[in-house]
Structures are given as C-alpha cells and as structure tokens.
Write a protein that holds these residues in place. Structure first.
Motif, PDB file in Angstrom:
ATOM      1  N   ALA A 125       1.322  46.896  26.720  1.00  0.00           N
ATOM      2  CA  ALA A 125      -0.011  47.456  26.956  1.00  0.00           C
ATOM      3  C   ALA A 125      -0.975  46.854  25.941  1.00  0.00           C
ATOM      4  N   ALA A 126      -1.906  46.034  26.418  1.00  0.00           N
ATOM      5  CA  ALA A 126      -2.895  45.400  25.535  1.00  0.00           C
ATOM      6  C   ALA A 126      -3.962  46.429  25.216  1.00  0.00           C
ATOM      7  N   ALA A 127      -3.992  46.879  23.960  1.00  0.00           N
ATOM      8  CA  ALA A 127      -4.702  48.117  23.627  1.00  0.00           C
ATOM      9  C   ALA A 127      -6.044  47.920  22.927  1.00  0.00           C
ATOM     10  N   LYS A 128      -6.577  46.690  22.948  1.00  0.00           N
ATOM     11  CA  LYS A 128      -7.829  46.493  22.189  1.00  0.00           C
ATOM     12  C   LYS A 128      -8.923  47.422  22.713  1.00  0.00           C
ATOM     13  N   THR A 129      -9.647  48.017  21.776  1.00  0.00           N
ATOM     14  CA  THR A 129     -10.737  48.974  22.012  1.00  0.00           C
ATOM     15  C   THR A 129     -10.269  50.348  22.550  1.00  0.00           C
ATOM     16  N   GLU A 143      -1.573  44.836  19.980  1.00  0.00           N
ATOM     17  CA  GLU A 143      -2.849  44.997  19.264  1.00  0.00           C
ATOM     18  C   GLU A 143      -3.392  43.629  18.873  1.00  0.00           C
ATOM     19  N   ASN A 144      -4.713  43.482  18.902  1.00  0.00           N
ATOM     20  CA  ASN A 144      -5.330  42.205  18.526  1.00  0.00           C
ATOM     21  C   ASN A 144      -5.629  42.114  17.038  1.00  0.00           C
ATOM     22  N   TYR A 145      -5.699  43.276  16.376  1.00  0.00           N
ATOM     23  CA  TYR A 145      -6.050  43.290  14.955  1.00  0.00           C
ATOM     24  C   TYR A 145      -5.086  44.169  14.178  1.00  0.00           C
ATOM     25  N   THR A 198       1.511  32.393  26.120  1.00  0.00           N
ATOM     26  CA  THR A 198       0.291  31.645  26.436  1.00  0.00           C
ATOM     27  C   THR A 198      -0.719  32.525  27.137  1.00  0.00           C
ATOM     28  N   LEU A 199      -1.974  32.135  26.997  1.00  0.00           N
ATOM     29  CA  LEU A 199      -3.062  32.816  27.699  1.00  0.00           C
ATOM     30  C   LEU A 199      -3.450  32.053  28.957  1.00  0.00           C
ATOM     31  N   GLY A 200      -3.480  30.742  28.865  1.00  0.00           N
ATOM     32  CA  GLY A 200      -4.049  29.957  29.959  1.00  0.00           C
ATOM     33  C   GLY A 200      -5.556  29.962  29.832  1.00  0.00           C
ATOM     34  N   VAL A 206       4.652  40.502  30.336  1.00  0.00           N
ATOM     35  CA  VAL A 206       3.235  40.404  30.690  1.00  0.00           C
ATOM     36  C   VAL A 206       2.446  41.334  29.776  1.00  0.00           C
ATOM     37  N   ARG A 207       1.189  40.990  29.547  1.00  0.00           N
ATOM     38  CA  ARG A 207       0.334  41.781  28.649  1.00  0.00           C
ATOM     39  C   ARG A 207      -0.833  42.327  29.464  1.00  0.00           C
ATOM     40  N   LEU A 208      -0.845  43.633  29.666  1.00  0.00           N
ATOM     41  CA  LEU A 208      -1.830  44.216  30.567  1.00  0.00           C
ATOM     42  C   LEU A 208      -2.760  45.183  29.842  1.00  0.00           C
ATOM     43  N   GLY A 209      -4.057  44.959  30.013  1.00  0.00           N
ATOM     44  CA  GLY A 209      -5.069  45.871  29.474  1.00  0.00           C
ATOM     45  C   GLY A 209      -5.715  46.667  30.589  1.00  0.00           C
ATOM     46  N   THR A 210      -6.678  46.047  31.258  1.00  0.00           N
ATOM     47  CA  THR A 210      -7.472  46.787  32.250  1.00  0.00           C
ATOM     48  C   THR A 210      -6.631  47.345  33.403  1.00  0.00           C
ATOM     49  N   ALA A 211      -5.565  46.674  33.770  1.00  0.00           N
ATOM     50  CA  ALA A 211      -4.730  47.178  34.876  1.00  0.00           C
ATOM     51  C   ALA A 211      -4.130  48.539  34.531  1.00  0.00           C
ATOM     52  N   LEU A 266       1.718  42.036  17.822  1.00  0.00           N
ATOM     53  CA  LEU A 266       0.419  41.443  17.520  1.00  0.00           C
ATOM     54  C   LEU A 266       0.132  40.378  18.568  1.00  0.00           C
ATOM     55  N   ILE A 267      -0.976  40.541  19.305  1.00  0.00           N
ATOM     56  CA  ILE A 267      -1.322  39.570  20.356  1.00  0.00           C
ATOM     57  C   ILE A 267      -2.642  38.856  20.060  1.00  0.00           C
ATOM     58  N   GLY A 268      -3.255  39.171  18.911  1.00  0.00           N
ATOM     59  CA  GLY A 268      -4.474  38.477  18.490  1.00  0.00           C
ATOM     60  C   GLY A 268      -4.166  37.534  17.332  1.00  0.00           C
ATOM     61  N   GLY A 298       0.566  36.048  31.362  1.00  0.00           N
ATOM     62  CA  GLY A 298       0.035  36.856  32.451  1.00  0.00           C
ATOM     63  C   GLY A 298      -0.658  38.099  31.942  1.00  0.00           C
ATOM     64  N   MET A 299      -1.861  38.334  32.461  1.00  0.00           N
ATOM     65  CA  MET A 299      -2.639  39.510  32.110  1.00  0.00           C
ATOM     66  C   MET A 299      -2.965  40.253  33.416  1.00  0.00           C
ATOM     67  N   SER A 300      -3.923  41.185  33.344  1.00  0.00           N
ATOM     68  CA  SER A 300      -4.150  42.037  34.520  1.00  0.00           C
ATOM     69  C   SER A 300      -4.439  41.253  35.796  1.00  0.00           C
ATOM     70  N   ASP A 301      -5.217  40.181  35.674  1.00  0.00           N
ATOM     71  CA  ASP A 301      -5.602  39.429  36.870  1.00  0.00           C
ATOM     72  C   ASP A 301      -4.571  38.390  37.287  1.00  0.00           C
TER      73      ASP A 301
HETATM   74  C1  LIG Z   1      -6.933  41.691  26.128  1.00  0.00           C
HETATM   75  C2  LIG Z   1      -5.708  40.859  26.157  1.00  0.00           C
HETATM   76  C3  LIG Z   1      -4.807  40.937  27.224  1.00  0.00           C
HETATM   77  C4  LIG Z   1      -5.012  41.851  28.427  1.00  0.00           C
HETATM   78  O1  LIG Z   1      -6.145  41.506  29.129  1.00  0.00           O
HETATM   79  P1  LIG Z   1      -6.503  42.276  30.506  1.00  0.00           P
HETATM   80  O2  LIG Z   1      -7.244  41.263  31.291  1.00  0.00           O
HETATM   81  O3  LIG Z   1      -7.310  43.446  30.113  1.00  0.00           O
HETATM   82  O4  LIG Z   1      -5.215  42.643  31.134  1.00  0.00           O
HETATM   83  C5  LIG Z   1      -3.681  40.153  27.168  1.00  0.00           C
HETATM   84  N1  LIG Z   1      -3.446  39.306  26.153  1.00  0.00           N
HETATM   85  C6  LIG Z   1      -4.285  39.209  25.110  1.00  0.00           C
HETATM   86  C7  LIG Z   1      -3.972  38.258  24.018  1.00  0.00           C
HETATM   87  C8  LIG Z   1      -5.445  39.969  25.086  1.00  0.00           C
HETATM   88  O5  LIG Z   1      -6.292  39.852  24.045  1.00  0.00           O
END
Ligand SMILES: *Cc1c(COP(=O)(O)O)cnc(C)c1O
Length: 223
Positions: A23-27, A46-48, A152-154, A209-214, A68-70, A193-196
């Motif tokens: 769960a990408a929890a920033k903010t 967490e990004n920070y 990776t982010l892509g 996978v790292r999901l925030g908004t989803a 840590l994902i940031g 992979g992220m939400s989209d």
């Molecule tokens: C915010 C973030 C995500 C998740 O992004 P969403 O589009 O909200 O799913 C995944 N990875 C990293 C490194 C992020 O900063």
C-alpha cells in the motif's frame, strides 16, 4: 464511494495470491493506513523516512511490513535501516555502502531492491537496465545487505499498454541477475506496477505491486 477497507478487499481479491501488494501510503493518515491493514494489506510503502516514523508511532512498528519506496538520502540511511524491512530504491554504490555499514553496526542484514530506470529518463532515479548487472556485481561484496530483487516505475505519463515494454525489460534483467547467483543476492522480488498499470505489470512478471489510489482513492492534492 466505498470505504478504504472495502476497496482494499475488492482489489486484493482481483490480484493473484503469489503477487504481494504494497500500500503506497504517501499523504495518507495513520487512520487511513489502519483501514487498509484491516482490509488485508500487510506491507506499507512510504516515500519519506519522516512519514514512516509518524505512521509507526501511531500504528506500531509491527503493525505492518514497512517498505521505503521513495528516494533515500545517505544521511537518512541509519534511520531507514531501523524503520524499514525493505528499501526498494537503492541505485548508487555509495548508498549501498552506507546501508551495508549501518546494517553491520546493528548486526542486521538490510534487505534492498535495486531501482531500475527502465525508461532511461535522464533526471530519473535508478540504474540503467544495461548497467544493472555491473552494479549488482559492484555491491556483491557488501555482506550486510541482501539484494532481494528489482524495482521499477517506468516512464511517467506513459499509457499502461506502453509500459509493458519497460516491465518486460526489467523482468529480463531480473532473470539475468537471478542466474548470476551473486553471494549477497536472494532474488525473489520484482516490484513493478502501480494503480494504473498493475495488471500489465503482473502479466509481465511482477511479484510485487505498489498501489496508492486504487486502495485509498484519489490523493487530496489531486483534488
Ligand atoms: C505513489 C507511488 C506509487 C503508487 O501510485 P498510485 O498511482 O497511487 O498507485 C507506487 N510507487 C511509488 C514509488 C510511489 O511513489
């Protein structure tokens, strides 16, 4: 709109059990993270360093696996080693060296992922795909870190379908690195992979996978 807990259950239900969901929890507030955990999330990204500290003070260090994902500054390496179970964003020898030293000081092996700049974007963090092997060999002597895989982010602003190419190349590098059997590598995690884009990422071999908004819904800054 469904609540976080409900949405998390729904999303987890659509993702194969072999794929870990972070769960990408920033903010997000500790209370929002608590709801995600109640819905079945086990790892929080967490990004920070500072945000992880706030969340852990509220929820407890053992409430989740913390990633840590940031980007990580070397002067925060000591805190990061204490706060995180997995540091997904290692992309320089100097940072790896610092994490190795901090791990050794406290008698812990620090789990890391090598971040790959799969889009070869000039200002972006990450090791270029063609440099991943040389990088891994360079840090292979650091015995207080363990390379668990790649992240990776892509390219941003890239349509999910177009991202497949970058995910596929990262998977290829992952497989090559796995075959090398470097002494400090235990390659099981391919974080992409992220939400989209998580469906495409899973198709291309993501194990995480790292999901925030989803999971949490739109971020406040997004309106
Ligand atoms: C915010 C973030 C995500 C998740 O992004 P969403 O589009 O909200 O799913 C995944 N990875 C990293 C490194 C992020 O900063």
């Amino acid at each position: 709109m469904a609540g976080i807990e409900e949405r998390v259950r729904e999303v987890l239900g659509r993702i194969p059990a072999r794929v870990a969901v972070v769960a990408a929890a920033k903010t997000r507030t500790p209370d929002e993270i608590r709801k995600a955990l109640a819905g079945g999330i086990r790892a929080v990204g967490e990004n920070y360093v500072q945000e992880a500290e706030v969340a852990q003070n509220a929820l407890g260090r053992s409430a989740a696996e913390w990633h840590l994902i940031g980007a990580l500054q070397r002067n925060k390496a000591k805190d990061a080693v204490r706060l995180f179970d997995l540091i997904q964003t290692v992309d320089s020898v100097r940072l790896a060296e610092k994490l190795d030293a901090e791990g050794r000081k406290i008698g812990r092996v620090v789990s890391i992922l090598i971040e790959v700049n799969s889009g070869r974007e000039p200002q972006k963090a990450g090791v270029l795909p063609e440099d991943v092997e040389a990088f891994a060999r360079e840090i292979a002597g650091f015995s207080s870190i363990e390379v668990r895989g790649l992240m990776t982010l892509g390219p941003a602003l890239c349509a999910p379908g177009a991202l497949r190419l970058f995910f596929a190349e990262t998977k290829r590098r992952f497989d090559e690195l796995t075959r090398l059997e470097l002494p400090n590598a235990r390659m099981t995690i391919l974080s992409m992979g992220m939400s989209d884009s998580y469906r495409e990422a899973i198709d291309e071999g993501a194990s995480m996978v790292r999901l925030g908004t989803a999971l949490f819904g739109p971020r406040r800054e997004d309106g």
